[in-house]
Design a protein around this motif. Structure first.
Motif, PDB file in Angstrom:
ATOM      1  N   SER A 291       0.821  -1.206   0.000  1.00 40.58           N
ATOM      2  CA  SER A 291       0.000   0.000   0.000  1.00 40.58           C
ATOM      3  C   SER A 291       0.855   1.256   0.000  1.00 40.58           C
ATOM      4  O   SER A 291       2.030   1.245   0.395  1.00 40.58           O
ATOM      5  N   ARG A 292       0.239   2.334  -0.471  1.00 37.06           N
ATOM      6  CA  ARG A 292       0.810   3.679  -0.436  1.00 37.06           C
ATOM      7  C   ARG A 292      -0.272   4.620   0.077  1.00 37.06           C
ATOM      8  O   ARG A 292      -1.446   4.478  -0.264  1.00 37.06           O
ATOM      9  N   TYR A 293       0.131   5.608   0.876  1.00 34.92           N
ATOM     10  CA  TYR A 293      -0.832   6.534   1.476  1.00 34.92           C
ATOM     11  C   TYR A 293      -0.151   7.865   1.752  1.00 34.92           C
ATOM     12  O   TYR A 293       0.965   7.902   2.277  1.00 34.92           O
ATOM     13  N   GLU A 294      -0.811   8.940   1.372  1.00 35.50           N
ATOM     14  CA  GLU A 294      -0.273  10.269   1.652  1.00 35.50           C
ATOM     15  C   GLU A 294      -1.420  11.267   1.776  1.00 35.50           C
ATOM     16  O   GLU A 294      -2.347  11.263   0.961  1.00 35.50           O
ATOM     17  N   VAL A 295      -1.360  12.096   2.815  1.00 35.24           N
ATOM     18  CA  VAL A 295      -2.325  13.184   2.954  1.00 35.24           C
ATOM     19  C   VAL A 295      -1.779  14.370   2.173  1.00 35.24           C
ATOM     20  O   VAL A 295      -0.757  14.944   2.531  1.00 35.24           O
ATOM     21  N   ALA A 296      -2.453  14.709   1.075  1.00 32.94           N
ATOM     22  CA  ALA A 296      -1.959  15.757   0.173  1.00 32.94           C
ATOM     23  C   ALA A 296      -3.140  16.320  -0.609  1.00 32.94           C
ATOM     24  O   ALA A 296      -3.367  15.933  -1.762  1.00 32.94           O
ATOM     25  N   PRO A 297      -3.926  17.223  -0.002  1.00 30.68           N
ATOM     26  CA  PRO A 297      -5.140  17.718  -0.661  1.00 30.68           C
ATOM     27  C   PRO A 297      -4.904  18.307  -2.045  1.00 30.68           C
ATOM     28  O   PRO A 297      -5.792  18.244  -2.896  1.00 30.68           O
ATOM     29  N   ARG A 298      -3.727  18.865  -2.286  1.00 29.58           N
ATOM     30  CA  ARG A 298      -3.459  19.490  -3.578  1.00 29.58           C
ATOM     31  C   ARG A 298      -2.831  18.544  -4.595  1.00 29.58           C
ATOM     32  O   ARG A 298      -2.639  18.918  -5.740  1.00 29.58           O
ATOM     33  N   GLY A 299      -2.487  17.329  -4.174  1.00 30.72           N
ATOM     34  CA  GLY A 299      -1.642  16.513  -5.030  1.00 30.72           C
ATOM     35  C   GLY A 299      -2.229  15.238  -5.581  1.00 30.72           C
ATOM     36  O   GLY A 299      -1.493  14.400  -6.113  1.00 30.72           O
ATOM     37  N   HIS A 300      -3.534  15.047  -5.494  1.00 36.40           N
ATOM     38  CA  HIS A 300      -4.104  13.761  -5.884  1.00 36.40           C
ATOM     39  C   HIS A 300      -3.798  13.372  -7.332  1.00 36.40           C
ATOM     40  O   HIS A 300      -3.425  12.232  -7.614  1.00 36.40           O
ATOM     41  N   THR A 301      -4.001  14.309  -8.239  1.00 34.70           N
ATOM     42  CA  THR A 301      -3.793  13.975  -9.652  1.00 34.70           C
ATOM     43  C   THR A 301      -2.327  13.691  -9.959  1.00 34.70           C
ATOM     44  O   THR A 301      -2.016  12.959 -10.902  1.00 34.70           O
ATOM     45  N   ASP A 302      -1.414  14.272  -9.182  1.00 39.48           N
ATOM     46  CA  ASP A 302       0.013  14.024  -9.396  1.00 39.48           C
ATOM     47  C   ASP A 302       0.488  12.749  -8.717  1.00 39.48           C
ATOM     48  O   ASP A 302       1.482  12.151  -9.148  1.00 39.48           O
ATOM     49  N   LEU A 303      -0.198  12.313  -7.664  1.00 35.03           N
ATOM     50  CA  LEU A 303       0.284  11.206  -6.854  1.00 35.03           C
ATOM     51  C   LEU A 303      -0.278   9.845  -7.233  1.00 35.03           C
ATOM     52  O   LEU A 303       0.425   8.830  -7.147  1.00 35.03           O
ATOM     53  N   ILE A 304      -1.533   9.789  -7.634  1.00 33.29           N
ATOM     54  CA  ILE A 304      -2.199   8.494  -7.689  1.00 33.29           C
ATOM     55  C   ILE A 304      -1.601   7.552  -8.737  1.00 33.29           C
ATOM     56  O   ILE A 304      -1.365   6.368  -8.457  1.00 33.29           O
ATOM     57  N   LEU A 305      -1.322   8.033  -9.929  1.00 34.21           N
ATOM     58  CA  LEU A 305      -0.761   7.133 -10.945  1.00 34.21           C
ATOM     59  C   LEU A 305       0.659   6.680 -10.614  1.00 34.21           C
ATOM     60  O   LEU A 305       0.990   5.498 -10.816  1.00 34.21           O
ATOM     61  N   PRO A 306       1.547   7.560 -10.107  1.00 35.02           N
ATOM     62  CA  PRO A 306       2.850   7.058  -9.656  1.00 35.02           C
ATOM     63  C   PRO A 306       2.731   6.024  -8.537  1.00 35.02           C
ATOM     64  O   PRO A 306       3.509   5.068  -8.486  1.00 35.02           O
ATOM     65  N   MET A 307       1.759   6.199  -7.638  1.00 38.24           N
ATOM     66  CA  MET A 307       1.545   5.187  -6.599  1.00 38.24           C
ATOM     67  C   MET A 307       1.196   3.841  -7.229  1.00 38.24           C
ATOM     68  O   MET A 307       1.731   2.793  -6.841  1.00 38.24           O
TER      69      MET A 307
END
Length: 241
Positions: A30-46
């Protein structure tokens, strides 16, 4: 979770948290990060990291689970859009799981709660709320469970004062979710809060998703739908969106 032979990716961006998880025949990453501004940047790399670590490709998966809501309108739409895009490309079924159910599942995983009221801050002075209890192996919900938290009442959106004025919540032992952080007046109803889980995590979508997959409840990407609970979807955004 029961050791089920399946390969299922789970993703969620419905709240301030962004997360992804992968179930591979009993192995969980699993991967998890609290980042309200970063969802579109984070999800595919995760997703890419999980697949690489598991030495899998999308086409080797059996299904994709996604947090279907409730949550932020923008966040739920991101989750659904990414899930549909991945599923279309690999011809995979989608499994939509309630974000409130995922919170309750997390309360069982982290706090060993046998029943829980999950509450997500819905903004505009409201909360998304739903009650859950541990399922028995015979399908009942009274504590001697198989590890799956199941709904015991209707998920709804309402103000904290309306909820407190009702009789709801008296049967659940643990409170979990950002609703209890934003509205501390809710806390008086509970002897325990599962404070380690303000937001749903993708890994907690997987128990329900695996149960759905075993029952053949996956849907085609074009048929997957979000759940907002509000009759009129608000465009009010999370901070920074």
């Amino acid at each position: 979770m029961t050791r089920i032979s399946a390969k299922i990716l789970a993703i969620d961006t419905a709240t301030e948290a962004c997360s992804a998880a992968l179930w591979q025949d009993g192995r969980l990453l699993s991967r998890y990060e609290v980042a309200p501004r970063g969802h579109t940047d984070l999800i595919l790399p995760m997703v890419a990291e999980l697949l690489a670590e598991s030495e899998l490709t999308l086409n080797q998966l059996d299904a994709i689970a996604f947090g279907r809501g409730p949550g932020s309108f923008t966040g739920v739409r991101i989750t659904l859009g990414v899930a549909q895009g991945l599923a279309f490309g690999a011809d995979l079924p989608l499994l939509g799981v309630s974000n409130l159910q995922a919170l309750a599942q997390g309360a069982y995983r982290v706090c060993r709660a046998e029943s829980a009221l999950a509450a997500i801050d819905a903004r505009m002075g409201e909360i998304y709320v739903g009650g859950f209890a541990l399922r028995n192996n015979d399908g009942a919900s009274d504590g001697e469970g198989d590890g799956l938290m199941i709904s015991t009442d209707l998920e709804q959106v309402l103000t904290p004062s309306d909820w407190l004025a009702s009789t709801a919540g008296q049967g659940w032992t643990v409170g979990v979710g950002s609703g209890f952080v934003t509205y501390p007046e809710l806390n008086a109803r509970y002897g325990e809060l599962c404070t380690a889980l303000p937001y749903p995590e993708a890994q907690d979508l997987l128990p329900q998703a695996l149960a759905m997959w075993q029952q053949g409840l996956g849907v085609a990407a074009a048929e997957a739908v979000p759940v907002y609970l509000r009759d009129k979807v608000t465009w009010q955004k999370l901070p920074g969106r």
